[in-house]
Design an enzyme around this catalytic site. Structure first.
Site, short mmCIF file in Angstrom:
data_model
loop_
_atom_site.label_atom_id
_atom_site.label_comp_id
_atom_site.label_asym_id
_atom_site.label_seq_id
_atom_site.Cartn_x
_atom_site.Cartn_y
_atom_site.Cartn_z
N HIS A 259 0.76 -1.07 0.07
CA HIS A 259 -0.13 0.01 0.16
C HIS A 259 0.81 1.34 -0.26
O HIS A 259 2.03 1.05 0.34
CB HIS A 259 -0.92 0.12 1.18
N ARG A 274 -4.61 3.58 13.20
CA ARG A 274 -4.10 2.37 12.75
C ARG A 274 -3.77 1.48 13.77
O ARG A 274 -3.04 1.67 14.85
CB ARG A 274 -2.72 2.63 11.93
C1 SIN Z 1 -2.41 5.89 5.05
O1 SIN Z 1 -2.36 6.61 5.91
O2 SIN Z 1 -3.29 5.91 4.26
C2 SIN Z 1 -1.86 4.52 5.19
C3 SIN Z 1 -0.86 4.51 6.25
C4 SIN Z 1 0.04 3.25 6.53
O3 SIN Z 1 1.16 2.89 5.58
O4 SIN Z 1 -0.12 2.25 7.40
#
Ligand code: SIN
Length: 283
Positions: A259, A274
Site C-alpha cells: 500500500h 491504525r
Molecule cells: C495511510 O495513511 O493511508 C496508510 C498508512 C500506512 O502505511 O499504514
C-alpha cells in the site's frame, strides 16, 4: 447483523472491495467469517460510515490476531497498540508515503492492518493498494522459478533512521513521535516469494521501503532485480485506490498487498488511527 445483508463490491480486477451492510462493532461470527473471506479474496476491504472508538477498533483487530506494539513509532497514551496518524494542515505527509507492506522488518511481519479515517481532506490523501499475488502471477514461469528460492534482507533503517527521516520525530516535535531503539537497524531475512498460510497463493514479498538487498547476489545484481520487481509490482493493472470519507475503515492483508499513502493534500489536515495485527514468519 446477518451475513446475508453483507454486500461485497470489488473495486478493481486485482485488489480491493467495498463491503456494505456491516457494523464492525457488532459482527456475528458468521458475518466476521464473510469479512475474513472477502479479505483473503480481495487483499484489502473497505467499509464506510463506521463509528469506531479506540477500544472498538482494537477489539475488531483482535478478531484476526494479537494487536502489535510498534517498536519505533509511539502509540497513544494508554493504548500503545494504536497509532494516531496525524498530518496537520500545511505539512507534508510522511507516514506510509511509498510502496510497502507494514512492518516487513519484523521477524514475524504484520498479518494485517486496520486503519480508521477520522478527519479526511476534501481532496487527496487516498491510499493505493497493489496485489503482490497478481504481480507474481504475471511473471514468466522462468522468473518465478528464479525468484522462488531467494531470500531478501529487510530493515527499518531506510524509513526510520533519524539521519534520513529528520530528527524532529525523535525529538517529540512532530505529531507522530518516534522512539529510537536497536530495532531501527536490525536486519531480518524473508523469502522473496511467500506462500499465503491461509490460501496457499504465492506473492512477491519485497518492497521499496523496507527491503535492503537480495541475499547471495552481487550488489549490482540485487539492485537490478529489485528495481525490475518494483517497476513490475507498481503496474496500475495490479492496483486499486481508496478514496477516504470520514468514518471509513480499511482492512488489508499485508501478506499479499502493498500500500501507499498519497502525499497530495498539503493544505489540509488528515487524522487516522491504525492498529496492526501480529502475523507469522513468512514461508
Ligand atoms: C495511510 O495513511 O493511508 C496508510 C498508512 C500506512 O502505511 O499504514
Amino acid at each position: 447483523m446477518s451475513p446475508e445483508s453483507i454486500e461485497v463490491r470489488p473495486l478493481a480486477g486485482a485488489v480491493g472491495a467495498e463491503i456494505g451492510g456491516v457494523d464492525l462493532r457488532d459482527l456475528s461470527d458468521d458475518a466476521f467469517a464473510r469479512v475474513r473471506e472477502a479479505l483473503l479474496t480481495h487483499g484489502a476491504v473497505f467499509f464506510r460510515d463506521q463509528t469506531f472508538d479506540p477500544d472498538a477498533q482494537i477489539a475488531f483487530a483482535r478478531r484476526f490476531g494479537e494487536p502489535e506494539v510498534h517498536p519505533i513509532v509511539e502509540g497513544m497514551d494508554g493504548r500503545p497498540e494504536m497509532l494516531r496518524v496525524h498530518k496537520p494542515a500545511g505539512a507534508s505527509a510522511s507516514f506510509g508515503v511509498g510502496w510497502h507492506t507494514d512492518n516487513s522488518f519484523f521477524e514475524r511481519p504484520s498479518l494485517g492492518s486496520v486503519l480508521y479515517g477520522e478527519t479526511i481532506p476534501p481532496v487527496g490523501g487516498d491510499t493505493l493498494y497493489a496485489s503482490m499475488e497478481a504481480a507474481y502471477q504475471a511473471l514468466s514461469p522462468r522468473m518465478q522459478s528464479f525468484l522462488g528460492d531467494l531470500r531478501a534482507v529487510h530493515s527499518a533503517s531506510r524509513a526510520y533512521d533519524p539521519d534520513g527521516v529528520g530528527r524532529e520525530k525523535y525529538e517529540g516535535k512532530a505529531p507522530l513521535r518516534y522512539r529510537y531503539s536497536e530495532a531501527v537497524h536490525e536486519e531480518v531475512e524473508h523469502p522473496v516469494v511467500r506462500t499465503h498460510v491461509d490460501t496457499g497463493a504465492r506473492s512477491i514479498y519485497v518492497n521499496p521501503m523496507f527491503t535492503q538487498r537480495i541475499c547471495d547476489l552481487a550488489e549490482s545484481e540485487s539492485h537490478a532485480i529489485l528495481e525490475m520487481l518494483y517497476q513490475h509490482c507498481a503496474r496500475p493493472d495490479f492496483q486499486c485506490r481508496f478514496r477516504w470519507t470520514p468514518g471509513a475503515v480499511a482492512l488489508w492483508d499485508n501478506r499479499q498487498v502493498w500500500h501507499y499513502a498519497m502525499d497530495d493534500y498539503r493544505e489540509h489536515e488528515r487524522v487516522m488511527y491504525r492498529v496492526t495485527i501480529a502475523g507469522e514468519r513468512p514461508v
